[in-house]
Design a protein around this motif. Structure first.
Motif, PDB file in Angstrom:
ATOM      1  N   VAL A   1       0.855  -1.188   0.000  1.00 32.99           N
ATOM      2  CA  VAL A   1       0.000   0.000   0.000  1.00 32.99           C
ATOM      3  C   VAL A   1       0.890   1.237   0.000  1.00 32.99           C
ATOM      4  O   VAL A   1       1.949   1.229   0.637  1.00 32.99           O
ATOM      5  N   VAL A   2       0.482   2.281  -0.699  1.00 34.46           N
ATOM      6  CA  VAL A   2       1.159   3.574  -0.593  1.00 34.46           C
ATOM      7  C   VAL A   2       0.481   4.356   0.518  1.00 34.46           C
ATOM      8  O   VAL A   2      -0.720   4.627   0.460  1.00 34.46           O
ATOM      9  N   ALA A   3       1.251   4.720   1.534  1.00 36.44           N
ATOM     10  CA  ALA A   3       0.745   5.489   2.675  1.00 36.44           C
ATOM     11  C   ALA A   3       1.563   6.766   2.783  1.00 36.44           C
ATOM     12  O   ALA A   3       2.401   6.923   3.665  1.00 36.44           O
ATOM     13  N   ALA A   4       1.319   7.698   1.865  1.00 37.93           N
ATOM     14  CA  ALA A   4       2.153   8.894   1.774  1.00 37.93           C
ATOM     15  C   ALA A   4       1.335  10.147   1.501  1.00 37.93           C
ATOM     16  O   ALA A   4       1.878  11.151   1.053  1.00 37.93           O
ATOM     17  N   GLY A   5       0.042  10.106   1.758  1.00 40.18           N
ATOM     18  CA  GLY A   5      -0.793  11.268   1.501  1.00 40.18           C
ATOM     19  C   GLY A   5      -0.795  11.673   0.042  1.00 40.18           C
ATOM     20  O   GLY A   5      -0.897  12.854  -0.285  1.00 40.18           O
ATOM     21  N   MET A   6      -0.722  10.711  -0.861  1.00 40.60           N
ATOM     22  CA  MET A   6      -0.563  10.991  -2.291  1.00 40.60           C
ATOM     23  C   MET A   6      -1.792  11.694  -2.859  1.00 40.60           C
ATOM     24  O   MET A   6      -2.920  11.271  -2.653  1.00 40.60           O
ATOM     25  N   TYR A   7      -1.540  12.797  -3.589  1.00 40.51           N
ATOM     26  CA  TYR A   7      -2.638  13.520  -4.214  1.00 40.51           C
ATOM     27  C   TYR A   7      -3.320  12.647  -5.268  1.00 40.51           C
ATOM     28  O   TYR A   7      -2.672  11.908  -6.001  1.00 40.51           O
ATOM     29  N   ILE A   8      -4.636  12.761  -5.339  1.00 43.44           N
ATOM     30  CA  ILE A   8      -5.453  11.974  -6.260  1.00 43.44           C
ATOM     31  C   ILE A   8      -5.764  12.813  -7.490  1.00 43.44           C
ATOM     32  O   ILE A   8      -6.274  13.932  -7.371  1.00 43.44           O
ATOM     33  N   ASN A   9      -5.449  12.282  -8.676  1.00 40.63           N
ATOM     34  CA  ASN A   9      -5.753  12.976  -9.926  1.00 40.63           C
ATOM     35  C   ASN A   9      -5.985  11.946 -11.024  1.00 40.63           C
ATOM     36  O   ASN A   9      -5.684  10.760 -10.850  1.00 40.63           O
TER      37      ASN A   9
END
Length: 311
Positions: free
Chosen positions: A128-136
């Motif tokens: 899982v990516v747990a890095a507050g990644m911006y969604i676009n």
């Protein structure tokens, strides 16, 4: 926490063609097949997750293993290793609440650069990516997002008293102020859209604060929580954080949102994660978990990932 892409060799980026911190990570989608092949041939515990249309089986595998590996990018306040050597940040803190409720008791960090997160996820280095990644929309073609846990505007680090009166990206362009931001940050696009011609890049927000304090740049731009935190934590007497700044693209205001990312086939895991996340939102537990990392009620959001995937 470098945000460097394959063609970045220096400390300056003025082209919009490359991937940015919370926009497109170019080439990652093309590497999904490569990553699966690596996992299948390496003899390790990685399991290729081809999309068979049944929503994926990773949640069952994680329950059997008892551990979920989180891809983090060493960025405060989203996910990083603390001074005590332990995983911390808003996203890991959320994961530590949700995954035990899904039957996975242990959370293990996998630190990497931000620009490597989607490739690392696709190549099965972590779950899982747990890095507050911006969604676009670009990223939604490469990964499966949970609904966002926060929304975010920007803010500036400026010299004490804000002598150039920099309150918007247009102010930076109009005054010709020397601007810096992080490597690969989305703020590069926002500044260029406002007419800023010269943008230096620095490794992180602490480097940005020091550059402002030393007079090497007039302003460092980052996300509002990150900017506020670094000024407060360093107790700077030479610099300050501005109020929140709304960026614009194509004449429209931008409010970014960030969330956990999963491999595209793993809808069952994403949906189970979402159910627990929504419970935390309704009860107020999510804000309770995120508040120690500088988040406030203003950063809470009910926006759905699918809305940002379309916009």
């Amino acid at each position: 926490m470098a945000r460097m892409h394959a063609n970045d060799t220096g400390q300056r980026r003025t082209s919009r063609s490359g991937p940015t911190r919370r926009t497109l990570l170019s080439g990652a989608a093309a590497l999904v097949t490569t990553g699966a092949a690596v996992g299948a041939s390496s003899g390790c515990s990685r399991v290729a997750t081809a999309d068979t249309g049944d929503g994926g089986h990773l949640l069952d595998q994680l329950r059997a293993r008892g551990t979920v590996k989180l891809g983090i990018a060493g960025e405060q306040p989203y996910g990083y290793i603390g001074t005590d050597g332990q995983i911390t940040g808003s996203a890991p803190a959320i994961a530590m609440r949700i995954f035990p409720r899904l039957g996975v008791d242990n959370v293990e960090p996998f630190p990497t650069e931000f620009g490597s997160l989607i490739f690392g996820l696709s190549s099965l280095q972590f779950d899982v990516v747990a890095a507050g990644m911006y969604i676009n929309p670009e990223r939604c073609e490469q990964v499966l997002f949970a609904d966002p846990e926060y929304q975010m505007k920007d803010a500036f680090i400026v010299p004490k008293g804000n002598p150039k009166k920099l309150r918007t990206y247009e102010d930076i362009a109009r005054t010709g102020a020397r601007m810096a931001t992080g490597i690969g940050y989305a703020e590069i696009d926002y500044a260029e859209a406002a007419g800023v011609k010269k943008i230096d890049t620095l490794p992180d927000q602490l480097a940005g604060l020091l550059a402002v304090e030393q007079g090497r740049v007039d302003v460092f731009v980052g996300t509002a929580v990150t900017v506020r935190n670094v000024v407060a934590q360093t107790k700077s007497t030479k610099a300050e954080a501005t109020d929140e700044v709304t960026p614009y693209l194509d004449g429209k205001p931008v409010v970014d949102v960030g969330g956990f990312a999963f491999r595209l086939p793993e809808r069952n895991l994403r949906d189970a994660f979402n159910r627990e996340l929504h419970k935390m939102k309704r009860s107020g537990e999510l804000l309770e978990v995120m508040r120690p990392f500088g988040f406030t009620k203003d950063q809470m959001t009910d926006i759905k990932a699918e809305e940002k995937c379309r916009s």
